[in-house]
Design a protein around this motif. Structure first.
Motif, PDB file in Angstrom:
ATOM      1  N   MET A 107      10.402  94.537  -8.777  1.00  0.00           N
ATOM      2  CA  MET A 107      10.440  94.998  -7.384  1.00  0.00           C
ATOM      3  C   MET A 107      11.796  95.580  -7.038  1.00  0.00           C
ATOM      4  SD  MET A 107       8.190  95.003  -4.992  1.00  0.00           S
ATOM      5  CE  MET A 107       7.901  95.049  -3.257  1.00  0.00           C
ATOM      6  N   GLY A 108      12.875  94.920  -7.462  1.00  0.00           N
ATOM      7  CA  GLY A 108      14.212  95.436  -7.194  1.00  0.00           C
ATOM      8  C   GLY A 108      15.157  94.977  -8.280  1.00  0.00           C
ATOM      9  N   THR A 109      16.266  95.684  -8.460  1.00  0.00           N
ATOM     10  CA  THR A 109      17.272  95.319  -9.443  1.00  0.00           C
ATOM     11  C   THR A 109      18.435  94.693  -8.739  1.00  0.00           C
ATOM     12  OG1 THR A 109      16.631  97.191 -10.786  1.00  0.00           O
ATOM     13  CG2 THR A 109      18.738  96.183 -11.288  1.00  0.00           C
ATOM     14  N   GLU A 110      18.903  93.550  -9.224  1.00  0.00           N
ATOM     15  CA  GLU A 110      19.948  92.816  -8.519  1.00  0.00           C
ATOM     16  C   GLU A 110      20.939  92.234  -9.519  1.00  0.00           C
ATOM     17  OE1 GLU A 110      20.066  89.243  -5.233  1.00  0.00           O
ATOM     18  OE2 GLU A 110      18.202  90.189  -5.785  1.00  0.00           O
ATOM     19  N   THR A 111      22.190  92.174  -9.150  1.00  0.00           N
ATOM     20  CA  THR A 111      23.185  91.561 -10.020  1.00  0.00           C
ATOM     21  C   THR A 111      22.968  90.077 -10.077  1.00  0.00           C
ATOM     22  OG1 THR A 111      24.703  91.250  -8.206  1.00  0.00           O
ATOM     23  CG2 THR A 111      24.910  93.297  -9.426  1.00  0.00           C
ATOM     24  N   GLU A 171      33.022  85.164  -1.797  1.00  0.00           N
ATOM     25  CA  GLU A 171      32.343  85.693  -0.637  1.00  0.00           C
ATOM     26  C   GLU A 171      31.711  87.033  -0.978  1.00  0.00           C
ATOM     27  OE1 GLU A 171      34.526  85.377   3.080  1.00  0.00           O
ATOM     28  OE2 GLU A 171      36.098  84.346   1.981  1.00  0.00           O
ATOM     29  N   ASN A 172      30.550  87.338  -0.347  1.00  0.00           N
ATOM     30  CA  ASN A 172      29.893  88.607  -0.634  1.00  0.00           C
ATOM     31  C   ASN A 172      28.989  89.005   0.516  1.00  0.00           C
ATOM     32  OD1 ASN A 172      26.964  87.656  -1.250  1.00  0.00           O
ATOM     33  ND2 ASN A 172      28.253  86.287  -2.469  1.00  0.00           N
ATOM     34  N   SER A 173      28.645  90.270   0.557  1.00  0.00           N
ATOM     35  CA  SER A 173      27.676  90.807   1.501  1.00  0.00           C
ATOM     36  C   SER A 173      26.546  91.423   0.709  1.00  0.00           C
ATOM     37  CB  SER A 173      28.323  91.864   2.408  1.00  0.00           C
ATOM     38  OG  SER A 173      29.277  91.284   3.261  1.00  0.00           O
ATOM     39  N   TYR A 208      32.651  90.810  -2.290  1.00  0.00           N
ATOM     40  CA  TYR A 208      31.758  91.576  -3.148  1.00  0.00           C
ATOM     41  C   TYR A 208      30.621  92.131  -2.295  1.00  0.00           C
ATOM     42  CZ  TYR A 208      34.021  89.167  -7.070  1.00  0.00           C
ATOM     43  OH  TYR A 208      34.939  88.683  -7.970  1.00  0.00           O
ATOM     44  N   TYR A 209      30.328  93.386  -2.486  1.00  0.00           N
ATOM     45  CA  TYR A 209      29.135  93.967  -1.886  1.00  0.00           C
ATOM     46  C   TYR A 209      28.081  94.042  -2.984  1.00  0.00           C
ATOM     47  CZ  TYR A 209      32.131  95.239   2.032  1.00  0.00           C
ATOM     48  OH  TYR A 209      32.990  95.189   3.097  1.00  0.00           O
ATOM     49  N   ARG A 210      27.035  93.263  -2.834  1.00  0.00           N
ATOM     50  CA  ARG A 210      25.981  93.190  -3.850  1.00  0.00           C
ATOM     51  C   ARG A 210      24.794  94.023  -3.399  1.00  0.00           C
ATOM     52  NH1 ARG A 210      24.169  87.501  -4.297  1.00  0.00           N
ATOM     53  NH2 ARG A 210      23.245  88.183  -6.241  1.00  0.00           N
ATOM     54  N   PHE A 211      24.237  94.832  -4.280  1.00  0.00           N
ATOM     55  CA  PHE A 211      23.189  95.779  -3.932  1.00  0.00           C
ATOM     56  C   PHE A 211      21.833  95.348  -4.496  1.00  0.00           C
ATOM     57  CE2 PHE A 211      27.033  98.110  -3.321  1.00  0.00           C
ATOM     58  CZ  PHE A 211      26.767  98.998  -2.287  1.00  0.00           C
ATOM     59  N   THR A 212      20.820  95.452  -3.669  1.00  0.00           N
ATOM     60  CA  THR A 212      19.428  95.327  -4.083  1.00  0.00           C
ATOM     61  C   THR A 212      18.765  96.665  -3.797  1.00  0.00           C
ATOM     62  OG1 THR A 212      19.335  92.961  -3.591  1.00  0.00           O
ATOM     63  CG2 THR A 212      17.242  94.133  -3.697  1.00  0.00           C
ATOM     64  N   HIS A 213      18.020  97.186  -4.758  1.00  0.00           N
ATOM     65  CA  HIS A 213      17.451  98.531  -4.613  1.00  0.00           C
ATOM     66  C   HIS A 213      15.964  98.466  -4.271  1.00  0.00           C
ATOM     67  CE1 HIS A 213      20.944 100.868  -5.865  1.00  0.00           C
ATOM     68  NE2 HIS A 213      21.208  99.880  -6.721  1.00  0.00           N
TER      69      HIS A 213
END
Length: 446
Positions: free
Chosen positions: A1-5, A11-13, A37-42
């Motif tokens: 469904m999505g790629t995530e680290t 701390e992160n957003s 850290y800014y963590r991305f979900t696509h």
């Protein structure tokens, strides 16, 4: 469904990135700026983004403006209702990503006050974290400002509606009183005429039997007995209906009266009955009321401000119940004295609320109603009023199992105790009795 680290320490957003492949950013998984850290979900499209927003909290939404359906996607994201779609506890700012040469797109983005924008090259630069953080902060501030402006508009609108309602109540009150007086007199006239006809009938029966027979046949032809009974019943119903109108107007005038923060000894149960008179029609096709009063409900407080709290909570309870099963559904209003406090419990058999909704119901502008059907201010205002009166409000709920609101009121609020000591008196607030006892069942048409 999505790629995530994988899980990053510190701390992160969390950022939801929609249609990133259109900008060649699909490999962007994180932006690091120690210790943040800014963590991305696509998400590939709006449908996938909506699904993720409903299951995970995000701090911001990035949306590519280069895809085939980018305009539709962006409008869809801006139109999402937080209470229905967002797992986040605040509305995530929406930020559009533009190609470096798309100046026309940027101009369109500026027409949306709550939309931020970035160029794709900025997300690839060494300063991406600083730029992204600054844009998120600006959009969040713009959203707060927009909310505050809307609150001011709503406040002015409600104030104007209150003045109009007070004028209408005054204009209705005088003719209503006039009609009630005339109907009462007419009822007395009809009763006197009926007694006269009964005595005349007996007199004619004894003195002129033949005439009595002819008059009896004539009376049957014209159904005089039925007309006499029906006329009395019609007058009774009309009088009852006008008394209800008069009582609603009286309750409305009391509710709209500005007490300027004046406190006095009030009977909370009488105040609840007055408020119930105002919402009976709202409940007519949804539910009926059950009252469980303890009989010891006198407190030192502000009657007008409390009536607003009760009105807001009761209307919410009624609207939580779908129309149809009036007898099967109920709103229970209970009072209970506990030491120096009086508790008012309002329970409904409505649809209930999820834990996520329950945690946000006292936030300003939060509403689960459709757009245009609720301002989202009722419970927030109620909480603020109760806190100013030394009280508090809490809620419990279960999806499909109804909800319960508990309003705790001090018998003697410290604020009003001080005011009373200064003035040297404890005034009492007169709450006019209803013209007849509260009908806890939903009323039929008069």
């Amino acid at each position: 469904m999505g790629t995530e680290t994988e899980k990053i320490e510190g701390e992160n957003s969390r950022i939801l990135c929609v249609d990133a492949q259109a900008m060649g950013l699909e490999e962007l998984l994180e932006i690091k700026r120690t210790p943040f850290y800014y963590r991305f979900t696509h998400a590939a499209n709006l449908a996938e983004a909506t699904h993720l927003l409903g299951s995970e909290p995000f701090d911001a939404i990035l949306c590519s403006y280069a895809g085939r359906y980018s305009e539709v996607t962006l409008r869809g994201l801006l139109g999402l209702k937080r209470e229905d779609n967002f797992e986040s506890f605040s509305t995530p700012p929406v930020i559009a990503i533009f190609d470096d040469e798309d100046h026309e797109g940027v101009a369109r983005a500026l027409s949306h006050p709550s939309l931020g924008f970035l160029f794709a090259s900025q997300l690839r630069s060494n300063h991406a974290a600083t730029i992204l953080g600054a844009v998120m902060k600006r959009v969040s501030h713009d959203q707060l400002l927009e909310g505050a402006q809307q609150q001011l508009v709503n406040t002015e609108k409600f104030a104007a509606m209150g003045l109009l309602a007070a004028e209408v109540a005054h204009e209705i009150n005088n003719p209503a009183s006039f009609v009630i007086s005339n109907l009462s007199v007419m009822t007395g006239y009809i009763q006197a005429i009926g007694e006269f006809l009964d005595q005349a009938r007996e007199g004619v029966r004894e003195e002129a039997p033949e005439l009595f027979k002819r008059l009896s046949r004539l009376s049957q032809d014209y159904e005089i007995s039925f007309l006499q009974e029906d006329l009395e019943e019609l007058l009774r119903r009309n009088l009852h209906g006008m008394q209800r109108i008069h009582q609603i107007v009286q309750d409305l005038r009391f509710f709209l009266h500005d007490s300027h923060g004046e406190a006095g000894w009030i009977n909370v149960e009488r105040l609840l009955e007055t408020t119930l008179n105002l919402v009976k029609y709202e409940a007519k096709y949804r539910t009926h009321f059950e009252l469980e009063f303890c009989g010891d409900a006198d407190i030192l407080s502000d009657a007008n401000r409390l009536s607003q709290v009760f009105l807001n909570v009761l209307v919410n309870a009624i609207h939580a119940i779908e129309p149809g099963d009036v007898k099967g559904n109920q709103v229970t209003v209970q009072t209970q004295r506990e030491d120096e406090f009086l508790d008012v419990m309002i329970r409904d058999t409505g649809v209930g609320m999820s834990e996520r909704v329950l945690e946000q119901i006292f936030e300003p502008f939060f509403t689960t109603k459709d757009r245009g059907e609720g301002s989202g201010l009722g419970l927030s205002i109620s909480r603020d009023i109760l806190q100013s009166l030394g009280g508090q409000i809490s809620a419990t709920s279960q999806v499909g199992g109804g909800s319960e609101f508990v309003i705790r009121l001090p018998v003697r609020a410290p604020k009003f105790e001080r005011d009373a000591r200064i003035s040297g008196a404890y005034p009492s607030v007169a709450i006019e009795d209803a013209s007849e006892p509260i009908d806890t069942d939903t009323p039929e048409d008069a």
